[in-house]
Design a protein around this motif. Structure first.
Motif, PDB file in Angstrom:
ATOM      1  N   ARG A 102       0.819  -1.204   0.000  1.00 42.60           N
ATOM      2  CA  ARG A 102       0.000   0.000   0.000  1.00 42.60           C
ATOM      3  C   ARG A 102       0.861   1.266   0.000  1.00 42.60           C
ATOM      4  O   ARG A 102       0.584   2.235  -0.710  1.00 42.60           O
ATOM      5  CB  ARG A 102      -0.918  -0.045   1.233  1.00 42.60           C
ATOM      6  CG  ARG A 102      -1.906   1.095   1.343  1.00 42.60           C
ATOM      7  CD  ARG A 102      -2.902   1.033   0.201  1.00 42.60           C
ATOM      8  NE  ARG A 102      -3.364   2.370  -0.162  1.00 42.60           N
ATOM      9  CZ  ARG A 102      -4.419   2.970   0.407  1.00 42.60           C
ATOM     10  NH1 ARG A 102      -5.132   2.350   1.302  1.00 42.60           N
ATOM     11  NH2 ARG A 102      -4.764   4.177   0.062  1.00 42.60           N
ATOM     12  N   GLU A 103       1.937   1.241   0.795  1.00 43.25           N
ATOM     13  CA  GLU A 103       2.802   2.428   0.885  1.00 43.25           C
ATOM     14  C   GLU A 103       3.439   2.727  -0.477  1.00 43.25           C
ATOM     15  O   GLU A 103       3.603   3.881  -0.853  1.00 43.25           O
ATOM     16  CB  GLU A 103       3.927   2.245   1.910  1.00 43.25           C
ATOM     17  CG  GLU A 103       3.465   2.033   3.343  1.00 43.25           C
ATOM     18  CD  GLU A 103       3.192   0.571   3.644  1.00 43.25           C
ATOM     19  OE1 GLU A 103       4.169  -0.176   3.748  1.00 43.25           O
ATOM     20  OE2 GLU A 103       2.022   0.181   3.735  1.00 43.25           O
ATOM     21  N   ARG A 104       3.795   1.646  -1.167  1.00 42.51           N
ATOM     22  CA  ARG A 104       4.401   1.836  -2.489  1.00 42.51           C
ATOM     23  C   ARG A 104       3.390   2.446  -3.458  1.00 42.51           C
ATOM     24  O   ARG A 104       3.714   3.345  -4.222  1.00 42.51           O
ATOM     25  CB  ARG A 104       4.909   0.489  -3.001  1.00 42.51           C
ATOM     26  CG  ARG A 104       5.495   0.529  -4.394  1.00 42.51           C
ATOM     27  CD  ARG A 104       6.406  -0.665  -4.623  1.00 42.51           C
ATOM     28  NE  ARG A 104       6.716  -0.882  -6.032  1.00 42.51           N
ATOM     29  CZ  ARG A 104       7.521  -0.104  -6.746  1.00 42.51           C
ATOM     30  NH1 ARG A 104       8.110   0.920  -6.181  1.00 42.51           N
ATOM     31  NH2 ARG A 104       7.750  -0.355  -8.010  1.00 42.51           N
ATOM     32  N   LEU A 105       2.166   1.949  -3.400  1.00 42.80           N
ATOM     33  CA  LEU A 105       1.120   2.479  -4.290  1.00 42.80           C
ATOM     34  C   LEU A 105       0.778   3.924  -3.939  1.00 42.80           C
ATOM     35  O   LEU A 105       0.470   4.728  -4.821  1.00 42.80           O
ATOM     36  CB  LEU A 105      -0.134   1.610  -4.206  1.00 42.80           C
ATOM     37  CG  LEU A 105      -0.074   0.268  -4.938  1.00 42.80           C
ATOM     38  CD1 LEU A 105      -1.343  -0.518  -4.676  1.00 42.80           C
ATOM     39  CD2 LEU A 105       0.137   0.455  -6.431  1.00 42.80           C
ATOM     40  N   ASP A 106       0.848   4.236  -2.633  1.00 37.30           N
ATOM     41  CA  ASP A 106       0.562   5.613  -2.238  1.00 37.30           C
ATOM     42  C   ASP A 106       1.587   6.560  -2.844  1.00 37.30           C
ATOM     43  O   ASP A 106       1.260   7.654  -3.286  1.00 37.30           O
ATOM     44  CB  ASP A 106       0.584   5.743  -0.711  1.00 37.30           C
ATOM     45  CG  ASP A 106      -0.742   5.308  -0.103  1.00 37.30           C
ATOM     46  OD1 ASP A 106      -1.763   5.352  -0.811  1.00 37.30           O
ATOM     47  OD2 ASP A 106      -0.752   4.906   1.064  1.00 37.30           O
ATOM     48  N   ALA A 107       2.835   6.100  -2.861  1.00 34.81           N
ATOM     49  CA  ALA A 107       3.903   6.943  -3.395  1.00 34.81           C
ATOM     50  C   ALA A 107       3.908   6.918  -4.918  1.00 34.81           C
ATOM     51  O   ALA A 107       4.240   7.901  -5.576  1.00 34.81           O
ATOM     52  CB  ALA A 107       5.251   6.485  -2.850  1.00 34.81           C
TER      53      ALA A 107
END
Ligand SMILES: [Zn+2]
Length: 125
Positions: A102-107
């Motif tokens: 999720r953090e990767r997709l947020d970035a």
């Protein structure tokens, strides 16, 4: 490691909205940069015969062109991410099929690969 949770429809909708927003900004950027590169090209064409000035004009033109190229590449990535949303594969790694963090997709909402595959990609597999 526990299986990563799939994205909910609401989350995907949020990603889509932020992608479309970014897309709109990029389209504006590309237009501005292309216009700028055009003006510089014209100025570069011997209109001004001060060599220092024309050198900086061509540098600025190249900068505008490379920024424009970068923005265009992003547009392609964004369009593709939106297509993956329609296809229902958004958020899944294109190589291993795992859910992307999720953090990767947020970035990076248009990320195609999960961190592991990306790392493997960068180190040459
Ligand atoms: Zn992967």
């Amino acid at each position: 490691m526990a299986a990563r949770k799939k994205l909910t429809k609401t989350q995907i909708k949020q990603f889509r909205e932020s992608l479309l927003e970014e897309r709109e900004q990029l389209v504006g950027q590309v237009e501005g940069l292309d216009a700028e590169a055009d003006v510089k090209r014209w100025r570069d064409g011997g209109f001004d015969d001060d060599p220092a000035d024309s050198g900086s004009a061509s540098f600025e033109r190249e900068t505008a062109q490379s920024l424009s190229r970068h923005a265009r590449n992003l547009l392609v990535e964004i369009d593709d991410a939106v297509r993956r949303m329609d296809a229902g594969t958004f958020g899944a790694c294109e190589r291993c099929g795992e859910q992307i963090d999720r953090e990767r997709l947020d970035a990076l909402p248009y990320a195609r690969l999960c961190m592991d595959c990306k790392r493997r990609d960068e180190t040459g597999r």
